[in-house]
Enzyme design. Sequence first.
Site, PDB file in Angstrom:
ATOM      1  N   SER A  54      50.578  36.376  30.299  1.00 27.15           N
ATOM      2  CA  SER A  54      50.159  34.936  30.830  1.00 27.15           C
ATOM      3  C   SER A  54      48.766  34.270  30.252  1.00 27.15           C
ATOM      4  O   SER A  54      48.854  33.333  30.639  1.00 27.15           O
ATOM      5  CB  SER A  54      50.381  34.874  32.374  1.00 27.15           C
ATOM      6  OG  SER A  54      49.072  35.667  32.601  1.00 27.15           O
ATOM      7  N   HIS A 100      42.154  46.985  28.646  1.00 28.26           N
ATOM      8  CA  HIS A 100      41.770  47.285  30.018  1.00 28.26           C
ATOM      9  C   HIS A 100      42.056  48.665  30.250  1.00 28.26           C
ATOM     10  O   HIS A 100      41.824  49.023  31.481  1.00 28.26           O
ATOM     11  CB  HIS A 100      42.729  46.349  30.944  1.00 28.26           C
ATOM     12  CG  HIS A 100      42.818  44.827  30.800  1.00 28.26           C
ATOM     13  ND1 HIS A 100      43.294  43.793  31.087  1.00 28.26           N
ATOM     14  CD2 HIS A 100      41.639  44.208  29.894  1.00 28.26           C
ATOM     15  CE1 HIS A 100      43.141  42.715  30.533  1.00 28.26           C
ATOM     16  NE2 HIS A 100      42.165  42.661  30.151  1.00 28.26           N
TER      17      HIS A 100
END
Length: 388
Positions: free
Chosen positions: A328, A254
């Site tokens: 997650s 990212h």
Amino acid sequence: MALLRAIGVDTSTDTTEEAARRQLQGFSMDPKYGPLACELVRSRALQFGVRPPFPFSTWLKEQEVNGTTAEDVMRLLHLQPPSKGASTSEADYWMSLRKLSASDAAWEMIGQMASMVIEEPAQKVNTVSKRTEDVARWIAQSRQIIILTGAGISASCGIPTFRDEGGFYAKVAQEFGLASPQELNDISFFRRDPGPWFTQVRPFLPVKSKPFKPSLTHRFIRMLEDRGKLLHLFTQNIDSLEQAAGITRVTYCHGSFATATCMACGKGQSGEEVNEVIARSQIPRCAVCEGVMKPDVVLFNEPMPVGVNDRILEHVEQADLLLVAGTSLNVTPCSLIPHLVGVSGDVPRVLINMEPAGKDGDFDAFLQGPCDEIIGKILQHLGWNLEA
Ligand code: BV8
Ligand code: ZN
């Protein structure tokens, strides 16, 4: 014959209809299998992804005769079992099941209801609970380990995670009165109004005056690299702690705050100065055209940095172990890595996380808890020294 075929019995050799009937009759008279004949056939049909070759009412009758409770019938069908203490009685449930059995489409209706009930938990269900010793043994035996990390591995460094209760997104939602904080991390929102995004990233901005120290987990990854066991680290984190830990075989999926780019003219710049401006609660501007300088972190609906997808595809094929920690697994394309590694079928995949994550079947082992604690235990089993 059709019944035998439906449950995967090979009828290609000269089986006659009469022989098939005899085979099935023998099966139904067998004292061990006979009373469960319908259930055995139903579960075979389920495995083969076909509709059971008899009416639902026939199957239900068998369950009733065998004295199965409504709760167990619901479980067998993957339907929500009646909750304890609910006022609905066993007799009421049987009545509903019998009503359902009057319909010709009962199997289809059950299939639909089951997928509605199990869809959400099935995404989170994980896996075999292995011991740290087993995972330590896998690590000892591996030389091509792929690691995927997320915000959880920096939690012990004082950097908030995104989606945990009380985490970063919850605070942002409250502060800016947003229904979905993800909206604020979307590139179109940033283009309209970059202010809120700069405000929210301030707490974990890498600046000289407030350096964060890598966690034990970061240092463990560095140790794997030093020992020639790390094939590649894919991190979703934008805190640059991999760099601080000295890890070099890493892809910042990212992006990171190490560089920034002007939203108007595309001029690039080192992040150091830009980050200092953000830390002073100002919006960084381009020296050439006064456009907004955006740190090169990837917002939602922005393309991934060049080469990330290719690097993922290239490495998943070479891995001999996958370790996933502190994520997650909500964000693509990183969330696809466990599945991609699993395609070969023989590479162990381990999740180290506070909570289950990923899709059903993504992992072969789940070590639940704070990752530094679990890594500490793994280090002990490996007999490797790394100060806590
Ligand atoms: C792209 C950056 C092509 C900066 C972030 C609809 C369906 C499916 C996909 C999509 C869709 N619509 C759009 C998409 C694609 C989208 C996406 O995945 N959306 C999802 C959310 C639906 N992806 C993209 O847009 C990506 N680009 O694919 O390009 C494209 C383009 C357009 C449309 C389609 C395709 C770009 C993704 C970039 C995401 N950037 N933010 C900022 O936030 O300011 S997301 C954000 O989530 C962070 O960057 C972070 O890295 C990432 C992942 O979060 P986690 O690290 O997992 O953190 P989280 O808090 O969620 O979890 C922490 C975990 O740790 C928890 O499980 C917790 O239990 C555990 N934990 C806590 N403490 C510990 C611990 N575990 C162990 N020990 C502890 N101590
Ligand atoms: Zn510019």
